[in-house]
Enzyme design. Structure first.
Site: not given
Ligand code: NAD
Length: 435
Positions: A207, A254, A256, A263
């Site tokens: 990852k 690209h 920018g 991320c």
């Molecule tokens: P986010 O902040 O949008 O969502 C996280 C959610 O978890 C929040 O709604 C929060 O309230 C909830 N939460 C936290 N602790 C909790 C608990 N103990 N019980 C219940 N809910 C809880 O985060 P995201 O963007 O979805 O990212 C999550 C993970 O996925 C991160 O590690 C990120 O690096 C990874 N990731 C994100 C993306 C992306 O595009 N956003 C892509 C790939 C991987």
């Protein structure tokens, strides 16, 4: 199969919904009661194209539910996915794992029958082993396994990415966990999606290596853009010229204002810190981070230079605030560095973003937000494109120029053909377009 997803953010909500679309029985859990209540009324907490209808369909079919009650969600679940945030820890850039471990502790309290605890959150190599060590203190060894199933979806195209991924990566250390994940992703076998089964540590590294590599491509082309600009070359054509080489590929070339989002910035920083802890300095990734940080600062200077070296008292019309189009995500968007730097230099900022204004308003001060692009330009000295939303591509240049006081156009995403704005009285500055 019944599963629970802890964390109903971009990743948890999309993954949970797509797993339910595969036919599984999914409960998405979040601590944020407001978010859960909204979801129960089919109000999405994020902007993601197509998500609301997919959620509605699966809720209607009885396969997808939302709750704040983890205990209820885990009843009968064969796997619990942890999809909580792993932001940068202040000071050292390491991934802050407090939410992951809090979720692990809570989930452990409700494990009755054998359950696979799966990290979907992006976590540094070694985290799965730490989770396993902690669960071993809390539960009998035959009640659980710990697996890594990192997520590669892109915001703005998240559903398509989840339903038709280039690959799925699963890191496991037992046959039982392997079988549970294989069963979960079985619908993708029909499309012949490559499913990479490996050990947990490898999955965790994959990852970070993927994100760091893509960030490297971006910082690389941005440095090439700087060279092109002073040497009379065009970075767009350089990107095309190298991208047509299959060994290189055209994506993520690209030029920018620097990469942003939830991320790449945090994951590149975390990878450097993790590798440091292992005693392995990652010089390339460290440079990628530095180049990107410097780039955001340089972009404000570029705008100021295009405005004749001074923006004091000038009105700037900004199009786009999110780190990329088709999302409302403002996390680490370049606009959060560029706009304050322009304000520090005395500029008055008027901005429009199709979806990001509400989030942006929480993070930016003294910005006048507009519901549509043209009113930002009324009496403006310069127009600056920060995010390449499609609706900005077909800008009515005559109308825009007619509204503006002066004709400076700074296109930090190279969305316009260089000659076009000039025909309508604009003085155009792009990125890396020295030719
Ligand atoms: P986010 O902040 O949008 O969502 C996280 C959610 O978890 C929040 O709604 C929060 O309230 C909830 N939460 C936290 N602790 C909790 C608990 N103990 N019980 C219940 N809910 C809880 O985060 P995201 O963007 O979805 O990212 C999550 C993970 O996925 C991160 O590690 C990120 O690096 C990874 N990731 C994100 C993306 C992306 O595009 N956003 C892509 C790939 C991987």
């Amino acid at each position: 199969m019944k599963i629970a997803v802890i964390g109903t953010g971009y990743v948890g909500l999309v993954s949970g919904t797509c797993f339910s679309e595969f036919g599984h029985e999914v409960t998405c859990v979040d601590k944020d009661a407001g978010k859960i209540k909204a979801l129960e009324n089919n109000i999405m907490p994020i902007y993601e194209p197509g998500l609301d209808s997919l959620v509605a369909r699966n809720v209607g079919a009885g396969r997808l539910t939302f709750t704040t009650d983890l205990k209820a969600a885990m009843k009968g679940a064969k796997a619990v996915f942890i999809a909580v945030g792993t932001p940068s820890r202040r000071g050292d850039g390491h991934a802050d794992l407090q939410y992951v471990f809090a979720a692990v502790e809570e989930a452990a309290g409700y494990i009755e029958d054998y359950t696979v605890v799966v990290t979907k959150s992006t976590v540094p190599v070694g985290t799965g082993a730490r989770i396993k060590a902690r669960l071993t203190e809390l539960l009998p060894a035959d009640k659980f396994d710990v697996a890594s199933n990192p997520e590669f979806l892109r915001e703005g195209a998240a559903i398509e990415d989840f339903m038709r991924p280039d690959r799925v990566v699963c890191g496991v250390d037992s046959e039982r966990a392997h079988d549970v994940l294989k069963e979960l992703y079985r619908p993708l076998y029909i499309n012949e999606t490559p499913i990479v089964f490996t050990n947990r540590e490898t999955a965790e590294v994959i990852k970070y290596a993927a994100n760091a590599f893509l960030a490297t491509k971006i910082s690389f082309i941005n440095e090439m853009a700087d060279l092109c600009e002073v040497a009379g070359a065009d970075v767009q054509e350089v990107a095309r010229g190298i991208g047509l080489d299959n060994r290189i590929g055209s994506k993520f070339l690209h030029a920018g204002p620097g990469y942003g989002g939830s991320c790449f910035p945090k994951d590149t920083r975390a990878l450097v810190s993790t590798a440091d802890e292992y005693g392995v300095p990652l010089k390339i990734v460290r440079s990628v981070v530095e180049v990107n940080e410097a780039r955001k600062r340089a972009m404000a200077e570029k705008v100021i230079k295009a405005c004749g070296g001074d923006v004091k008292g000038k009105r700037l019309a900004i199009l786009g605030l999110t780190f990329k189009p088709n999302t409302d995500d403002m996390r680490e968007s370049p606009s959060l560095d560029i706009i304050p730097a322009l304000q520090d230099a005395g500029a008055e900022i008027h901005a429009h973003d199709p979806k990001g204004a509400e989030e942006a308003a929480k993070m930016l001060k003294n910005v006048t937000f507009h519901d549509e692009p043209y009113s930002t330009m009324d009496g403006a000295d310069a127009l600056v494109v920060l995010t390449e939303w499609n609706q900005f591509r077909a800008l009515d240049f005559d109308r825009a120029r007619g509204l503006m006081k002066d004709g400076v156009l700074v296109d930090l995403r190279n969305i316009y053909a260089k000659a076009d704005p000039a025909k309508h009285g604009f003085r155009y500055t792009g990125i890396g377009r020295g030719a």
